[in-house]
Scaffold this motif. Structure first.
Motif, PDB file in Angstrom:
ATOM      1  N   GLU A 151       0.867  -1.181   0.000  1.00 44.41           N
ATOM      2  CA  GLU A 151       0.000   0.000   0.000  1.00 44.41           C
ATOM      3  C   GLU A 151       0.899   1.226   0.000  1.00 44.41           C
ATOM      4  OE1 GLU A 151      -2.917   0.144   3.076  1.00 44.41           O
ATOM      5  OE2 GLU A 151      -3.924  -1.705   2.422  1.00 44.41           O
ATOM      6  N   ALA A 152       0.807   2.026  -1.061  1.00 41.98           N
ATOM      7  CA  ALA A 152       1.685   3.183  -1.215  1.00 41.98           C
ATOM      8  C   ALA A 152       0.930   4.479  -0.962  1.00 41.98           C
ATOM      9  CB  ALA A 152       2.280   3.209  -2.617  1.00 41.98           C
ATOM     10  N   ALA A 153       1.628   5.408  -0.336  1.00 49.77           N
ATOM     11  CA  ALA A 153       1.101   6.748  -0.102  1.00 49.77           C
ATOM     12  C   ALA A 153       2.309   7.668   0.068  1.00 49.77           C
ATOM     13  CB  ALA A 153       0.206   6.785   1.141  1.00 49.77           C
ATOM     14  N   GLY A 154       2.055   8.954   0.224  1.00 50.88           N
ATOM     15  CA  GLY A 154       3.149   9.863   0.522  1.00 50.88           C
ATOM     16  C   GLY A 154       3.849   9.440   1.799  1.00 50.88           C
ATOM     17  N   GLY A 155       5.162   9.631   1.849  1.00 54.21           N
ATOM     18  CA  GLY A 155       5.922   9.189   3.006  1.00 54.21           C
ATOM     19  C   GLY A 155       5.429   9.770   4.313  1.00 54.21           C
ATOM     20  N   VAL A 156       5.011  11.023   4.294  1.00 55.81           N
ATOM     21  CA  VAL A 156       4.495  11.670   5.504  1.00 55.81           C
ATOM     22  C   VAL A 156       3.229  10.963   5.974  1.00 55.81           C
ATOM     23  CG1 VAL A 156       3.538  13.810   6.435  1.00 55.81           C
ATOM     24  CG2 VAL A 156       5.545  13.896   4.946  1.00 55.81           C
ATOM     25  N   GLU A 157       2.369  10.606   5.024  1.00 58.48           N
ATOM     26  CA  GLU A 157       1.126   9.927   5.368  1.00 58.48           C
ATOM     27  C   GLU A 157       1.395   8.522   5.898  1.00 58.48           C
ATOM     28  OE1 GLU A 157      -2.830   8.615   5.802  1.00 58.48           O
ATOM     29  OE2 GLU A 157      -1.851  10.569   5.897  1.00 58.48           O
ATOM     30  N   VAL A 158       2.355   7.816   5.294  1.00 60.31           N
ATOM     31  CA  VAL A 158       2.683   6.479   5.784  1.00 60.31           C
ATOM     32  C   VAL A 158       3.191   6.551   7.218  1.00 60.31           C
ATOM     33  CG1 VAL A 158       4.225   4.505   5.490  1.00 60.31           C
ATOM     34  CG2 VAL A 158       3.124   5.526   3.495  1.00 60.31           C
ATOM     35  N   ALA A 159       4.071   7.492   7.496  1.00 64.11           N
ATOM     36  CA  ALA A 159       4.583   7.636   8.855  1.00 64.11           C
ATOM     37  C   ALA A 159       3.452   7.958   9.832  1.00 64.11           C
ATOM     38  CB  ALA A 159       5.658   8.713   8.905  1.00 64.11           C
ATOM     39  N   ARG A 160       2.514   8.791   9.404  1.00 65.66           N
ATOM     40  CA  ARG A 160       1.375   9.120  10.271  1.00 65.66           C
ATOM     41  C   ARG A 160       0.549   7.878  10.572  1.00 65.66           C
ATOM     42  NH1 ARG A 160      -3.646   9.376  10.522  1.00 65.66           N
ATOM     43  NH2 ARG A 160      -3.895   8.624   8.372  1.00 65.66           N
ATOM     44  N   ARG A 161       0.331   7.057   9.552  1.00 65.62           N
ATOM     45  CA  ARG A 161      -0.456   5.840   9.750  1.00 65.62           C
ATOM     46  C   ARG A 161       0.234   4.875  10.710  1.00 65.62           C
ATOM     47  NH1 ARG A 161      -2.057   3.374   4.066  1.00 65.62           N
ATOM     48  NH2 ARG A 161      -2.948   1.807   5.465  1.00 65.62           N
ATOM     49  N   ILE A 162       1.539   4.762  10.586  1.00 67.53           N
ATOM     50  CA  ILE A 162       2.272   3.864  11.487  1.00 67.53           C
ATOM     51  C   ILE A 162       2.187   4.380  12.920  1.00 67.53           C
ATOM     52  CG2 ILE A 162       4.577   3.013  12.088  1.00 67.53           C
ATOM     53  CD1 ILE A 162       5.140   2.921   9.036  1.00 67.53           C
ATOM     54  N   ARG A 163       2.338   5.667  13.085  1.00 68.36           N
ATOM     55  CA  ARG A 163       2.235   6.239  14.437  1.00 68.36           C
ATOM     56  C   ARG A 163       0.829   6.080  15.007  1.00 68.36           C
ATOM     57  NH1 ARG A 163       6.029  10.204  12.049  1.00 68.36           N
ATOM     58  NH2 ARG A 163       8.000   9.948  13.210  1.00 68.36           N
ATOM     59  N   ALA A 164      -0.160   6.002  14.119  1.00 69.68           N
ATOM     60  CA  ALA A 164      -1.540   5.838  14.562  1.00 69.68           C
ATOM     61  C   ALA A 164      -1.900   4.373  14.811  1.00 69.68           C
ATOM     62  CB  ALA A 164      -2.498   6.441  13.541  1.00 69.68           C
ATOM     63  N   GLY A 165      -0.925   3.469  14.605  1.00 64.72           N
ATOM     64  CA  GLY A 165      -1.178   2.061  14.900  1.00 64.72           C
ATOM     65  C   GLY A 165      -1.701   1.252  13.745  1.00 64.72           C
ATOM     66  N   ALA A 166      -1.400   1.643  12.511  1.00 64.33           N
ATOM     67  CA  ALA A 166      -1.872   0.881  11.349  1.00 64.33           C
ATOM     68  C   ALA A 166      -1.433  -0.582  11.463  1.00 64.33           C
ATOM     69  CB  ALA A 166      -1.313   1.485  10.061  1.00 64.33           C
ATOM     70  N   PRO A 167      -2.343  -1.538  11.193  1.00 66.76           N
ATOM     71  CA  PRO A 167      -2.029  -2.964  11.337  1.00 66.76           C
ATOM     72  C   PRO A 167      -1.259  -3.494  10.131  1.00 66.76           C
ATOM     73  CG  PRO A 167      -4.293  -2.707  10.642  1.00 66.76           C
ATOM     74  CD  PRO A 167      -3.758  -1.311  10.829  1.00 66.76           C
ATOM     75  N   ALA A 168       0.013  -3.117  10.017  1.00 69.80           N
ATOM     76  CA  ALA A 168       0.849  -3.562   8.905  1.00 69.80           C
ATOM     77  C   ALA A 168       2.034  -4.352   9.442  1.00 69.80           C
ATOM     78  CB  ALA A 168       1.323  -2.362   8.096  1.00 69.80           C
ATOM     79  N   ASP A 169       2.782  -4.943   8.506  1.00 69.50           N
ATOM     80  CA  ASP A 169       3.890  -5.815   8.896  1.00 69.50           C
ATOM     81  C   ASP A 169       5.266  -5.192   8.682  1.00 69.50           C
ATOM     82  OD1 ASP A 169       2.306  -8.226   9.609  1.00 69.50           O
ATOM     83  OD2 ASP A 169       1.710  -8.082   7.498  1.00 69.50           O
ATOM     84  N   LEU A 170       5.390  -4.355   7.689  1.00 75.27           N
ATOM     85  CA  LEU A 170       6.671  -3.705   7.457  1.00 75.27           C
ATOM     86  C   LEU A 170       6.456  -2.404   6.705  1.00 75.27           C
ATOM     87  CD1 LEU A 170       8.662  -5.232   4.483  1.00 75.27           C
ATOM     88  CD2 LEU A 170       6.436  -6.141   5.130  1.00 75.27           C
ATOM     89  N   ALA A 171       7.525  -1.603   6.647  1.00 73.52           N
ATOM     90  CA  ALA A 171       7.468  -0.332   5.933  1.00 73.52           C
ATOM     91  C   ALA A 171       8.700  -0.201   5.058  1.00 73.52           C
ATOM     92  CB  ALA A 171       7.393   0.834   6.914  1.00 73.52           C
ATOM     93  N   VAL A 172       8.517   0.434   3.900  1.00 71.05           N
ATOM     94  CA  VAL A 172       9.619   0.759   2.996  1.00 71.05           C
ATOM     95  C   VAL A 172       9.506   2.255   2.721  1.00 71.05           C
ATOM     96  CG1 VAL A 172      10.813   0.213   0.851  1.00 71.05           C
ATOM     97  CG2 VAL A 172       9.392  -1.535   1.951  1.00 71.05           C
ATOM     98  N   LEU A 173      10.444   3.013   3.307  1.00 74.01           N
ATOM     99  CA  LEU A 173      10.359   4.463   3.295  1.00 74.01           C
ATOM    100  C   LEU A 173      11.754   5.071   3.160  1.00 74.01           C
ATOM    101  CD1 LEU A 173       7.951   5.067   6.333  1.00 74.01           C
ATOM    102  CD2 LEU A 173       7.377   5.413   3.918  1.00 74.01           C
ATOM    103  N   ALA A 182      14.023  -0.446   4.602  1.00 76.53           N
ATOM    104  CA  ALA A 182      12.868  -1.261   4.985  1.00 76.53           C
ATOM    105  C   ALA A 182      13.053  -1.740   6.412  1.00 76.53           C
ATOM    106  CB  ALA A 182      12.718  -2.451   4.043  1.00 76.53           C
ATOM    107  N   ALA A 183      11.931  -1.954   7.094  1.00 82.55           N
ATOM    108  CA  ALA A 183      11.988  -2.461   8.470  1.00 82.55           C
ATOM    109  C   ALA A 183      10.657  -3.093   8.840  1.00 82.55           C
ATOM    110  CB  ALA A 183      12.303  -1.331   9.455  1.00 82.55           C
ATOM    111  N   PRO A 184      10.693  -4.217   9.551  1.00 76.51           N
ATOM    112  CA  PRO A 184       9.455  -4.763  10.116  1.00 76.51           C
ATOM    113  C   PRO A 184       8.903  -3.817  11.180  1.00 76.51           C
ATOM    114  CG  PRO A 184      11.199  -6.425  10.069  1.00 76.51           C
ATOM    115  CD  PRO A 184      11.848  -5.100   9.797  1.00 76.51           C
TER     116      PRO A 184
END
Length: 221
Positions: free
Chosen positions: A28-50, A182-184
């Protein structure tokens, strides 16, 4: 069961091409700022590539494991396909492009941040009209709709846009290189599988496909 990876837009083309080499994973791709916001909000994902800097900040907050650098990517300059030829061989050429452009489009990502700093370093602050593309939107789209006549962004985000012509990377000591990592996520229940996926992304087997999208294996600087 598919892993879920949250990614920035810059790496989306490379990851899409790499999908046949990878175990089941949904990107799932989005702007990097938005991805970071989602992770901080507890998005149920497994890893990030940023961008590596963004992942380093998330790691410092305990939200990811230690990031693994994957690829380096150069920022390139682009114009509308209908624009007249323009040189980009020297720093003076770049100065001319920046100061004569009606508007210079850039992204919300690392290339945009670096461009703002570069304009200041060149002593051109106040002489260059910078226009930031909306998060998740390639800066090149502002060329296509006439809102800008020069765009600077990652090669991967400009390469396939219709109506856009890439001039090339920035010359000399103005070159901008962004590192992606990338990081889990520490909240993932599938961290072992996520680590294995990160290993594959960093492998020699993935390098040719990533390189074709302007993502070169990371070289420590």
């Amino acid at each position: 069961m598919h892993l879920l990876a949250l990614t920035s837009m810059a790496v989306r083309p490379a990851l899409a091409d790499l999908a046949p080499l990878l175990p089941p994973v949904r990107f799932e791709a989005a702007g990097g700022v938005e991805v970071a916001r989602r992770i901080r909000a507890g998005a149920p994902a497994d890893l990030a590539v940023l961008a590596a800097d963004a992942l380093a900040a998330l790691h410092a907050e305990g939200l990811t494991e230690a990031p693994r650098p994957l690829w380096d990517s150069a920022t390139v300059a682009a114009v509308a396909a209908t624009a007249p030829p323009a040189a980009l061989d020297t720093v003076d050429d770049l100065r001319t492009l920046l100061t004569t452009a009606r508007a210079v489009a850039h992204s919300t990502g690392p290339s945009g941040t670096a461009l703002v700093a570069l304009v200041a370093r060149l002593g051109l602050a106040g002489r260059v009209h910078l226009v930031q593309a909306p998060p998740g939107t390639p800066a090149g789209t502002l060329l296509a709709d006439g809102r800008a006549d020069l765009a600077l962004q990652q090669h991967s985000e400009l390469a396939d846009l219709p109506g856009v012509r890439i001039l090339g990377p920035l010359p000399g000591d103005t070159a901008i290189t962004s590192t992606f990592a990338a990081a889990p996520l520490t909240g993932s229940p599938h961290r072992e599988r996520a680590r294995a996926l990160v290993d594959l992304l960093a492998s020699d087997a993935a390098a040719p496909t990533a390189r074709a999208r302007g993502m070169h294996p990371h070289a420590p600087r």
